[in-house]
Every structure is written in C-alpha cells, then in structure tokens.
Design a protein around this motif. Structure first.
Motif, PDB file in Angstrom:
ATOM      1  N   GLN A 191       0.860  -1.189   0.000  1.00 15.72           N
ATOM      2  CA  GLN A 191       0.000   0.000   0.000  1.00 15.72           C
ATOM      3  C   GLN A 191       0.895   1.237   0.000  1.00 15.72           C
ATOM      4  O   GLN A 191       1.186   1.806   1.050  1.00 15.72           O
ATOM      5  N   ARG A 192       1.323   1.642  -1.175  1.00 17.13           N
ATOM      6  CA  ARG A 192       2.309   2.710  -1.314  1.00 17.13           C
ATOM      7  C   ARG A 192       1.852   4.022  -0.692  1.00 17.13           C
ATOM      8  O   ARG A 192       2.585   4.658   0.046  1.00 17.13           O
ATOM      9  N   LEU A 193       0.647   4.460  -1.020  1.00 15.83           N
ATOM     10  CA  LEU A 193       0.174   5.741  -0.480  1.00 15.83           C
ATOM     11  C   LEU A 193       0.044   5.697   1.035  1.00 15.83           C
ATOM     12  O   LEU A 193       0.337   6.682   1.717  1.00 15.83           O
ATOM     13  N   SER A 194      -0.386   4.568   1.556  1.00 15.50           N
ATOM     14  CA  SER A 194      -0.481   4.432   3.015  1.00 15.50           C
ATOM     15  C   SER A 194       0.890   4.582   3.653  1.00 15.50           C
ATOM     16  O   SER A 194       1.030   5.212   4.695  1.00 15.50           O
ATOM     17  N   PHE A 195       1.911   3.977   3.022  1.00 12.65           N
ATOM     18  CA  PHE A 195       3.261   4.118   3.561  1.00 12.65           C
ATOM     19  C   PHE A 195       3.758   5.547   3.442  1.00 12.65           C
ATOM     20  O   PHE A 195       4.283   6.113   4.406  1.00 12.65           O
ATOM     21  N   ILE A 196       3.607   6.151   2.273  1.00 11.83           N
ATOM     22  CA  ILE A 196       4.127   7.499   2.043  1.00 11.83           C
ATOM     23  C   ILE A 196       3.538   8.490   3.037  1.00 11.83           C
ATOM     24  O   ILE A 196       4.246   9.357   3.557  1.00 11.83           O
ATOM     25  N   PHE A 197       2.248   8.355   3.332  1.00  7.80           N
ATOM     26  CA  PHE A 197       1.592   9.305   4.232  1.00  7.80           C
ATOM     27  C   PHE A 197       1.507   8.817   5.674  1.00  7.80           C
ATOM     28  O   PHE A 197       0.877   9.460   6.505  1.00  7.80           O
ATOM     29  N   SER A 198       2.157   7.693   5.969  1.00  7.98           N
ATOM     30  CA  SER A 198       2.232   7.246   7.365  1.00  7.98           C
ATOM     31  C   SER A 198       3.236   8.118   8.110  1.00  7.98           C
ATOM     32  O   SER A 198       4.028   8.847   7.507  1.00  7.98           O
ATOM     33  N   PHE A 199       3.217   8.060   9.427  1.00 11.78           N
ATOM     34  CA  PHE A 199       4.130   8.871  10.228  1.00 11.78           C
ATOM     35  C   PHE A 199       5.579   8.610   9.837  1.00 11.78           C
ATOM     36  O   PHE A 199       6.338   9.527   9.549  1.00 11.78           O
ATOM     37  N   TRP A 200       5.978   7.326   9.794  1.00 12.67           N
ATOM     38  CA  TRP A 200       7.373   6.999   9.500  1.00 12.67           C
ATOM     39  C   TRP A 200       7.727   7.265   8.044  1.00 12.67           C
ATOM     40  O   TRP A 200       8.863   7.613   7.727  1.00 12.67           O
ATOM     41  N   GLY A 201       6.768   7.120   7.149  1.00  9.89           N
ATOM     42  CA  GLY A 201       7.010   7.470   5.758  1.00  9.89           C
ATOM     43  C   GLY A 201       7.278   8.957   5.599  1.00  9.89           C
ATOM     44  O   GLY A 201       8.174   9.372   4.853  1.00  9.89           O
ATOM     45  N   LEU A 202       6.519   9.766   6.337  1.00  7.68           N
ATOM     46  CA  LEU A 202       6.734  11.218   6.292  1.00  7.68           C
ATOM     47  C   LEU A 202       8.057  11.605   6.957  1.00  7.68           C
ATOM     48  O   LEU A 202       8.751  12.506   6.485  1.00  7.68           O
ATOM     49  N   VAL A 203       8.414  10.925   8.037  1.00  9.70           N
ATOM     50  CA  VAL A 203       9.705  11.182   8.683  1.00  9.70           C
ATOM     51  C   VAL A 203      10.833  10.901   7.692  1.00  9.70           C
ATOM     52  O   VAL A 203      11.767  11.701   7.549  1.00  9.70           O
ATOM     53  N   ASP A 204      10.747   9.771   6.998  1.00  5.43           N
ATOM     54  CA  ASP A 204      11.774   9.432   6.005  1.00  5.43           C
ATOM     55  C   ASP A 204      11.822  10.461   4.879  1.00  5.43           C
ATOM     56  O   ASP A 204      12.899  10.859   4.438  1.00  5.43           O
ATOM     57  N   LEU A 205      10.654  10.883   4.418  1.00 10.56           N
ATOM     58  CA  LEU A 205      10.606  11.875   3.344  1.00 10.56           C
ATOM     59  C   LEU A 205      11.228  13.197   3.792  1.00 10.56           C
ATOM     60  O   LEU A 205      12.034  13.791   3.076  1.00 10.56           O
ATOM     61  N   ILE A 206      10.879  13.644   4.988  1.00  5.72           N
ATOM     62  CA  ILE A 206      11.451  14.891   5.508  1.00  5.72           C
ATOM     63  C   ILE A 206      12.963  14.760   5.661  1.00  5.72           C
ATOM     64  O   ILE A 206      13.708  15.702   5.398  1.00  5.72           O
ATOM     65  N   ALA A 207      13.410  13.566   6.054  1.00  5.45           N
ATOM     66  CA  ALA A 207      14.843  13.359   6.261  1.00  5.45           C
ATOM     67  C   ALA A 207      15.635  13.423   4.959  1.00  5.45           C
ATOM     68  O   ALA A 207      16.803  13.819   4.971  1.00  5.45           O
ATOM     69  N   ILE A 208      15.020  13.054   3.835  1.00  8.86           N
ATOM     70  CA  ILE A 208      15.746  13.105   2.565  1.00  8.86           C
ATOM     71  C   ILE A 208      15.461  14.383   1.782  1.00  8.86           C
ATOM     72  O   ILE A 208      16.039  14.593   0.714  1.00  8.86           O
ATOM     73  N   LEU A 209      14.611  15.226   2.326  1.00  6.65           N
ATOM     74  CA  LEU A 209      14.320  16.492   1.648  1.00  6.65           C
ATOM     75  C   LEU A 209      15.567  17.315   1.327  1.00  6.65           C
ATOM     76  O   LEU A 209      15.629  17.912   0.258  1.00  6.65           O
ATOM     77  N   PRO A 210      16.566  17.375   2.218  1.00  8.83           N
ATOM     78  CA  PRO A 210      17.758  18.157   1.866  1.00  8.83           C
ATOM     79  C   PRO A 210      18.404  17.701   0.558  1.00  8.83           C
ATOM     80  O   PRO A 210      18.837  18.522  -0.239  1.00  8.83           O
ATOM     81  N   LEU A 211      18.455  16.398   0.332  1.00  5.43           N
ATOM     82  CA  LEU A 211      19.036  15.893  -0.913  1.00  5.43           C
ATOM     83  C   LEU A 211      18.168  16.279  -2.101  1.00  5.43           C
ATOM     84  O   LEU A 211      18.673  16.767  -3.110  1.00  5.43           O
ATOM     85  N   ILE A 212      16.875  16.072  -1.973  1.00  6.25           N
ATOM     86  CA  ILE A 212      15.964  16.390  -3.069  1.00  6.25           C
ATOM     87  C   ILE A 212      16.009  17.885  -3.382  1.00  6.25           C
ATOM     88  O   ILE A 212      16.094  18.286  -4.540  1.00  6.25           O
ATOM     89  N   LEU A 213      15.970  18.711  -2.343  1.00  6.62           N
ATOM     90  CA  LEU A 213      15.984  20.162  -2.552  1.00  6.62           C
ATOM     91  C   LEU A 213      17.327  20.656  -3.083  1.00  6.62           C
ATOM     92  O   LEU A 213      17.376  21.626  -3.837  1.00  6.62           O
TER      93      LEU A 213
END
Length: 143
Positions: free
Chosen positions: A90-112
């Motif tokens: 369930q990709r969207l469930s993972f992406i918008f889960s708490f830990w999925g968002l933590v991971d996304l925020i953590a890699i934001l510096p690289l993406i930005l």
C-alpha cells in the motif's frame, strides 16, 4: 503477476521484491537485522556529522569531507525510502504514514539540493531510531 521490461516478462521481479520486502519489513531474518543495523549506523553517522558541522574549527577545516559524507548518507536514505515504497503493498499508506513522512522529511535536503535549495534536517532522521528501537522491543516481547 509478472512485471514487463522492454516487452519481455521479468520473472525475477516478484522474487526480488519479495526478498527486499523481507529485508526491509520483517526484522526477523539475519539480513533484515543487518540492514536495520546499517540504517542505525547511517543515522548515527549523520548525527555525528551534524554535530561536527556546528563546531566552527572542524566545519571550516573538514567542510568538504563533512558535506561529502552527508551527501552519501542522504543517497543511502533516498535509496532506502524508494525501496520501502517499491516493496510495500500500500504505497500511499506508507508514504503518508508517520514513519514514511519522517523518512521523506529526512531526505528532503538531498531532493531540494538538486534544485539549489539548502536545508538540513538530519535530526528528523534520528526519529527513525525510535522505530527501530520500538520494533526491537516488540520483538523481544513476542519471544
């Protein structure tokens, strides 16, 4: 269901995804525990680099190496994040889960940074340690 690659059925894709899922999600196998250890080491290294960057004398003399180390760690975290999205059912469930968002925020510096924006959110990645710790504690309770 088979995955198609250039018009040819790729029989190994479901097996590869299943093995990756086992490593990323199970925390029961030796390889999963080793991967969790690698993630913890990477998080610890990122925290150490973050701390070292706050010391002016070290930040000035080792700026290149600190930046290189952080970029390598961000790439590792990006690969881990994309692998988790790839293996989850369930990709969207993972992406918008708490830990999925933590991971996304953590890699934001690289993406930005790809777009020329500078941002440092290493401390957010340390929240991931909480998940690893709580999952280890839950595993011990189940035993």
């Amino acid at each position: 269901m088979h995955e198609w690659k250039r018009g040819i059925v790729d029989e190994s894709a479901p097996l590869l995804r299943s093995k990756a899922r086992e490593i990323l999600e199970s925390q029961q196998t030796r390889s999963a525990k080793f991967f969790d250890f690698l993630v913890m080491v990477a998080i610890g290294l990122a925290a150490i680099v973050f701390i070292l960057e706050t010391i002016p004398s070290i930040a000035k003399s080792a700026s290149y190496w600190l930046t290189l180390t952080l970029n390598i760690l961000y790439c590792f975290f990006l690969l881990e994040y994309t692998a988790r999205i790839w293996v989850t059912r369930q990709r969207l469930s993972f992406i918008f889960s708490f830990w999925g968002l933590v991971d996304l925020i953590a890699i934001l510096p690289l993406i930005l940074s790809i777009f020329g924006v500078s941002l440092d959110l290493v401390m957010v990645r340390m929240l991931r340690l909480c998940l690893l710790y709580t999952s280890d504690a839950a595993d011990e309770e189940d035993s």
